[in-house]
Design an enzyme around this catalytic site. Structure first.
Site, short mmCIF file in Angstrom:
data_model
loop_
_atom_site.label_atom_id
_atom_site.label_comp_id
_atom_site.label_asym_id
_atom_site.label_seq_id
_atom_site.Cartn_x
_atom_site.Cartn_y
_atom_site.Cartn_z
N GLN A 26 6.29 3.32 -6.50
CA GLN A 26 5.96 3.89 -7.01
C GLN A 26 5.21 5.29 -5.34
OE1 GLN A 26 5.83 0.94 -5.80
NE2 GLN A 26 4.67 -0.78 -6.18
N ASN A 77 0.70 -4.41 3.60
CA ASN A 77 0.84 -2.99 1.98
C ASN A 77 1.66 -3.69 2.13
OD1 ASN A 77 -0.74 -1.13 1.19
ND2 ASN A 77 1.69 0.11 2.35
N LYS A 78 2.33 -2.94 0.60
CA LYS A 78 3.29 -2.61 -0.17
C LYS A 78 4.68 -3.28 1.10
CE LYS A 78 4.00 -2.71 -2.86
NZ LYS A 78 4.43 -4.00 -3.68
N ARG A 132 -2.46 -0.61 -10.87
CA ARG A 132 -2.01 -1.30 -10.33
C ARG A 132 -2.96 -0.05 -8.31
NH1 ARG A 132 -0.78 2.52 -7.94
NH2 ARG A 132 -0.08 1.48 -5.69
N GLY A 133 -2.72 -0.75 -7.57
CA GLY A 133 -3.15 -0.47 -6.21
C GLY A 133 -4.67 -1.87 -5.83
N ALA A 134 -4.45 -1.80 -4.81
CA ALA A 134 -5.60 -2.74 -4.49
C ALA A 134 -7.10 -2.56 -4.55
CB ALA A 134 -5.87 -3.20 -2.74
N ASP A 153 -3.01 -3.87 0.95
CA ASP A 153 -4.58 -4.58 0.29
C ASP A 153 -5.09 -5.62 0.23
OD1 ASP A 153 -1.05 -3.61 -0.70
OD2 ASP A 153 -1.77 -4.97 -2.67
N ARG A 199 -3.06 -11.08 -9.43
CA ARG A 199 -1.92 -10.73 -8.77
C ARG A 199 -2.59 -11.66 -7.32
NH1 ARG A 199 -0.15 -5.38 -8.06
NH2 ARG A 199 2.09 -6.55 -6.94
#
Ligand code: MRU
Length: 357
Positions: A200, A251-252, A50-52, A241, A93
């Site tokens: 995370q 973002n998150k 995960r993570g862009a 993201d 995603r």
């Protein structure tokens, strides 16, 4: 290489994609081996990776794996099959635009080499996916070099989610900036938001900073405002993201709240992201698709319920921070400063005239 001794976020090896399984961190450092593109797609969906930027690299490697699995020998039939595979990967995603950016790059490569035979095309796709991994690490280092100028000796830096080596091919975006400041000899300390519901920050950022030896303190997400009020946060650095053309940043979930608190306390709030995270087709952040994940990520933890059985929950994985709350967006091309709509437009022009810079 991820650039932290002892682990790789993702690598291509013997026609397989190997990634550290981020669902199992920090307890266990185990690797997933994917030999079918559908396994990589599932790993992205399930947050094993995960993570862009890491999702982008994984998507490119999934496309290369998919190409290797095509049995067609006729170039046109191969290309049709490859397009179908790319469509599946692109849907893994919705929010991180690096995913579609990477898939489109692989599709462009195929389109530009239509005269090649299938074996040569497959080779090119595998080489391109590997090149994208190396390129991502190089870009993160460039961002680190630009961004570390914003961090001063003695600063306490707050970060949210994980935008480190694990969220990228290696080195990290926001954590890359923090890391570059540390490597430049600045004595800093990092406040790590735990980042509910998937943690995370607690599971991944704290693990990475520990490996790097950078002083850090884990906090519950709801502690950040109080620390800011006490003057114990000098700046905030987060990843992204997807960034719209006006500089609004997805973002998150929780990032927007941190930005509002930072603005109230006159603390600079920075975003670090590569060009591949910008979506110039969207005029503002309201158009960014926000992933909604399984409510069980909110109602359960470590396999146990933490809410009454059947309690409804909403699990929005990302939020949008308006550009007006952002003091700077750090990219591989330099730092975009407010007013961000103009700065992002100039960045787009610079990137067009100097791609790969
Ligand atoms: O749901 P995740 O873990 O993929 O969300 C990741 C983030 O929001 C990161 O901050 C973002 O992708 C930047 S990573 C360099």
């Amino acid at each position: 290489m991820s650039d932290i001794p002892g682990y790789d976020t993702i690598r291509w090896q013997d026609n397989a994609v190997i990634m550290i399984d981020q669902r199992r961190l920090p307890e266990e450092e185990v690797y997933l081996t994917c030999t079918d593109y559908r396994e990589v797609v599932e790993a992205i969906r399930a947050l094993a990776i995960r993570g862009a930027p890491a999702i982008g690299v994984a998507a490119a490697m999934a496309a290369a794996l998919g190409a290797l699995g095509c049995s067609e020998t006729d170039p046109r039939a191969f290309q049709r099959h490859f397009q179908d595979i790319c469509q599946v990967i692109a849907k893994a995603r919705p929010t991180a635009v690096n995913l579609t950016w990477a898939v489109q790059r692989m599709q462009t490569l195929v389109a530009a080499n239509g005269d090649l035979g299938v074996p040569a095309l497959k080779e090119k796709l595998v080489a391109e996916a590997q090149a994208m991994l190396a390129e991502d690490i190089r870009i993160n280092r460039q961002m680190g070099a630009h961004g570390q100028t914003l961090i001063h000796d003695g600063d306490a830096v707050l970060t949210h989610c994980n935008a480190g080596g694990l969220a990228t091919g290696g080195y990290g975006t926001a954590i890359g900036v923090i890391r570059a400041a540390w490597e430049a000899g600045k004595k800093i300390q990092v406040w790590v938001d735990e980042t509910r519901p998937v943690l995370q920050g607690a599971r991944l950022t704290a693990w990475e900073l520990g490996k790097l030896g950078i002083p850090h303190i884990l906090i519950p997400d709801n502690a950040a405002a109080a620390l800011m009020a006490k003057g114990r946060v000098n700046c905030v650095v987060v990843g992204a993201d997807r960034i719209a053309a006006n500089g609004d940043v997805a973002n998150k979930i929780g990032t927007y709240g941190v930005a509002v608190w930072a603005s109230y306390h006159h603390i600079p709030f920075y975003v670090a992201a590569p060009l591949s995270t910008f979506d110039f087709t969207l005029s503002d952040g309201s158009q960014i698709p926000i992933e909604e994940r399984d409510p069980a990520e909110v109602t359960r933890m470590h396999g146990r319920g933490i809410a009454p059985a059947g309690c409804p929950a909403l699990n929005l994985a990302f939020d949008v921070t308006p550009h007006t709350l952002i003091a700077g967006i750090i990219t591989e091309h330099g730092i975009c400063r407010p007013p961000l709509p103009a700065a992002v437009a100039a960045l787009q022009d610079a990137a067009r005239s100097c791609p790969g810079a």
